[in-house]
Design an enzyme around this catalytic site. Structure first.
Site, PDB file in Angstrom:
ATOM      1  N   GLU A  42      74.272 -53.056   6.847  1.00  0.00           N
ATOM      2  CA  GLU A  42      74.446 -54.355   6.847  1.00  0.00           C
ATOM      3  C   GLU A  42      75.248 -54.977   5.715  1.00  0.00           C
ATOM      4  O   GLU A  42      76.068 -55.802   5.700  1.00  0.00           O
ATOM      5  CB  GLU A  42      73.161 -55.413   7.088  1.00  0.00           C
ATOM      6  CG  GLU A  42      73.312 -56.710   7.444  1.00  0.00           C
ATOM      7  CD  GLU A  42      71.829 -57.311   7.847  1.00  0.00           C
ATOM      8  OE1 GLU A  42      71.352 -56.770   8.377  1.00  0.00           O
ATOM      9  OE2 GLU A  42      71.718 -58.324   7.206  1.00  0.00           O
ATOM     10  N   ASP A  43      74.877 -54.558   4.527  1.00  0.00           N
ATOM     11  CA  ASP A  43      75.272 -55.143   3.276  1.00  0.00           C
ATOM     12  C   ASP A  43      76.216 -54.312   2.398  1.00  0.00           C
ATOM     13  O   ASP A  43      76.630 -54.798   1.306  1.00  0.00           O
ATOM     14  CB  ASP A  43      74.002 -55.702   2.437  1.00  0.00           C
ATOM     15  CG  ASP A  43      73.271 -56.709   3.084  1.00  0.00           C
ATOM     16  OD1 ASP A  43      73.680 -57.352   3.953  1.00  0.00           O
ATOM     17  OD2 ASP A  43      72.070 -56.842   2.828  1.00  0.00           O
TER      18      ASP A  43
END
Ligand code: MN
Length: 595
Positions: free
Chosen positions: A115-116
């Site tokens: 996600e990051d």
């Protein structure tokens, strides 16, 4: 065991708290210094905890996943100023304390990389295999800030679907939320309240349904801390200043042990303090000014289920029970399969004492729920955990019927709401949410009976379709048959829109919405919006006689415009909160004049 991820506190505390003016360079320096001064081996505690429960676990993979996660998140920081890696490490620590397996810890360490960071799901799958990739994908979310309300539903639906295949997805998600909630201090009061409310809304009930009380207590308390800081402080004050409390409880435990021994029941007796949220709930429910917190003990019987009743006899023989306070959750387990006997007695000095009685097996399952089989893999007890998953499977059955994620979330909330009633119809028993109506029951019998139900009797008397049913009611549903419909073609057919105003079960809501959706415009999912957004950009580019050979420029534009990812930008295009012409102009500029 008290689930407490105290590990995070080991990092970044050697220096004064960071400020927003701090440059990323000094932050990085801080993280380097704190790692060196505090701990040479950042995974030492994680490995220790894991090995204390799973002695022969292979921890090399844990170290490798930590290294990858650390290098991927390097340069990222939490709002508190701590290096980002402290978060996945703390989440893995919570999972380890629950007794989860090595695969779960690996996925927990990597849970935010896709996600990051630039680490892709494909790379992760190649490095750690399908199982870990499935777990990480299950907790990777759509960005709430950009998708609005639909994102929440889509994310939770995705997570529930993933958890249906592997329930460890939910365990990681719950641990993730717990650590995030514990580190909300750096945020505004409003944003803390929003996150706490969302947690209380879906994740706490989910945790409860999965029976992981050890985790639920921690979530409850941290929610209370953010939503009712004054009440939390009052209870904290009360718990820390109660003279004689420990002596009283050890005296009660001692006397209980003697009584049990006399009745030849082998059992362990321990004080069982309530968690803050539970004290607060009882205080508010009873309308008390001071925290209401009865002393409580747990009797853990070493023997078959029937020994619990022998233990109950011993306790009631020693102290007079309070009428109306005895509950038999062994004969009638709660809907999360919690099993125990509860009673309240008039203990020494005339003070009321609560007593929980359960076997070792019941105790394990009541603490760890679906996580039990991971914590105690060698115990051959028949696992009630399988039944906790039955509920999850049922959620998945009806999730397929809805295209709208917000509706899915509403129904999930409703299904999670506490309180179930049992009613009888056509010789069978049916479980329904409390306040359900004959229409809810009709849909429980089948979509056709629901769509065509005309009338109902409750305990033999004709009753309106919207009447709330009560526990134990005997109900008969009358539905329009095919032949009647043929005879009176103009008679109203199908469900009524007003039913949506009173039905309580997700099944009924879903089916009624489905009926009207099929006759109107079908819902559109985020995946559809992403596709439509992509097609719109393609068409707009063609107007300029241009095309895109790769997605790289689009991704860069999404980044420059401040979107968390490309998909979010595509949804914005589909919803026209971003004009496709403007996007394409900027895209062309970006390709023609990089930098
Ligand atoms: Mn996270």
């Amino acid at each position: 065991m008290d689930v407490d991820a105290g590990h995070g506190a080991a990092f970044g505390r050697a220096l004064p708290a960071s400020t927003s003016q701090e440059t990323s360079f000094t932050r990085r320096l801080r993280s380097l210094l704190s790692f060196q001064s505090n701990d040479d081996d950042p995974v030492a505690e994680l490995v220790r905890t894991h090995r204390s429960i799973h002695a022969s676990a292979d921890v090399a993979i844990v170290r490798r996943s930590y290294q990858i996660a650390e290098s991927m998140h390097r340069g990222q920081f939490r709002k508190s100023g701590d290096p980002y890696i402290t978060h996945p490490l703390a989440v893995a620590q919570i999972c380890a304390e629950l007794g989860m397996d090595t695969t779960t810890l690996v996925a927990a360490l990597l849970h935010d990389t896709v996600e990051d960071t630039s680490y892709t799901l494909e790379a992760l799958q190649g490095d750690f295999g399908n199982e870990v990739a499935h777990l990480v994908d299950g907790v990777t979310k759509f960005d709430k800030a950009y998708y609005g309300k639909a994102a929440e539903g889509e994310t939770i639906r995705k997570m529930i679907v993933a958890a249906g295949k592997d329930v460890r997805v939910l365990v990681i998600k719950l641990a993730d939320r717990l650590h995030n909630m514990r580190t909300l201090g750096a945020r505004s009061t409003a944003s803390r309240a929003r996150i706490a409310t969302a947690t209380l809304d879906v994740l706490v009930p989910l945790c409860d349904r999965l029976g992981i009380q050890a985790l639920k207590r921690s979530l409850d308390d941290v929610v209370l801390f953010h939503l009712q800081p004054d009440a939390y402080a009052r209870i904290d004050e009360h718990v820390k200043n109660r003279p004689g409390w420990d002596d009283y409880l050890s005296d009660v435990s001692h006397q209980a042990r003697i009584a049990l021994r006399r009745s030849k029941v082998t059992a362990e007796v321990t004080p069982r303090p309530r968690h803050y949220y539970s004290i607060w709930k009882d205080t508010v429910a009873g309308g008390h000014d001071v925290p209401l917190d009865l002393p409580r003990i747990a009797v853990i019987v070493d023997g078959p289920d029937t020994d619990c009743y022998a233990a109950l006899g011993a306790v009631h023989g020693r102290w007079r029970p309070v009428a109306g306070r005895f509950k038999d959750f062994i004969a009638s387990p709660k809907n999360n399969l919690y099993r125990s006997l509860h009673t309240t007695v008039v203990g020494p000095e005339g003070r009321l004492v609560e007593v929980l009685i359960r076997t070792k097996t019941m105790h394990r399952y009541s603490e760890y729920g679906v996580a039990t089989s991971y914590r105690y893999p060698k115990v051959a007890d028949e696992p009630p955990g399988a039944d906790q998953l039955t509920w999850l499977k049922r959620v998945l059955d009806w999730q397929q019927d809805t295209t709208d994620a917000a509706q899915f979330l509403d129904s999930l909330r409703c299904d999670l709401a506490e309180g179930q009633i049992t009613v009888f119809a056509h010789g069978n028993a049916y479980e329904l949410p409390s306040q359900s109506t004959p229409v809810d029951l009709a849909y429980e019998l089948g979509p056709r009976q629901g769509d065509h139900c005309l009338a109902a009797t409750i305990n033999g008397r004709l009753a309106p379709l919207g009447s709330p049913l009560r526990d134990g009611d005997v109900v008969e549903i009358f539905s329009e048959t095919e032949s009647q419909a043929d005879v009176e073609p103009n008679a109203p057919r199908g469900p009524r829109k007003e039913w949506l105003g009173f039905v309580k079960s997700s099944q009924a809501q879903m089916q009624i919405n489905r009926y009207f959706d099929e006759r109107n415009e079908p819902g559109i999912s985020i995946a559809d919006k992403v596709r439509l957004g992509r097609a719109t950009i393609g068409l707009t580019l063609r107007k300029h006689d241009r095309g895109l050979a790769s997605e790289v420029p689009l991704r860069r534009l999404a980044d420059e415009l401040g979107y968390p990812d490309l998909e979010t930008l595509l949804v914005a295009v589909c919803e026209r909160s971003l004009e496709p012409d403007a996007v394409v102009e900027q895209l062309i500029a970006l390709v023609d004049h990089p930098d």
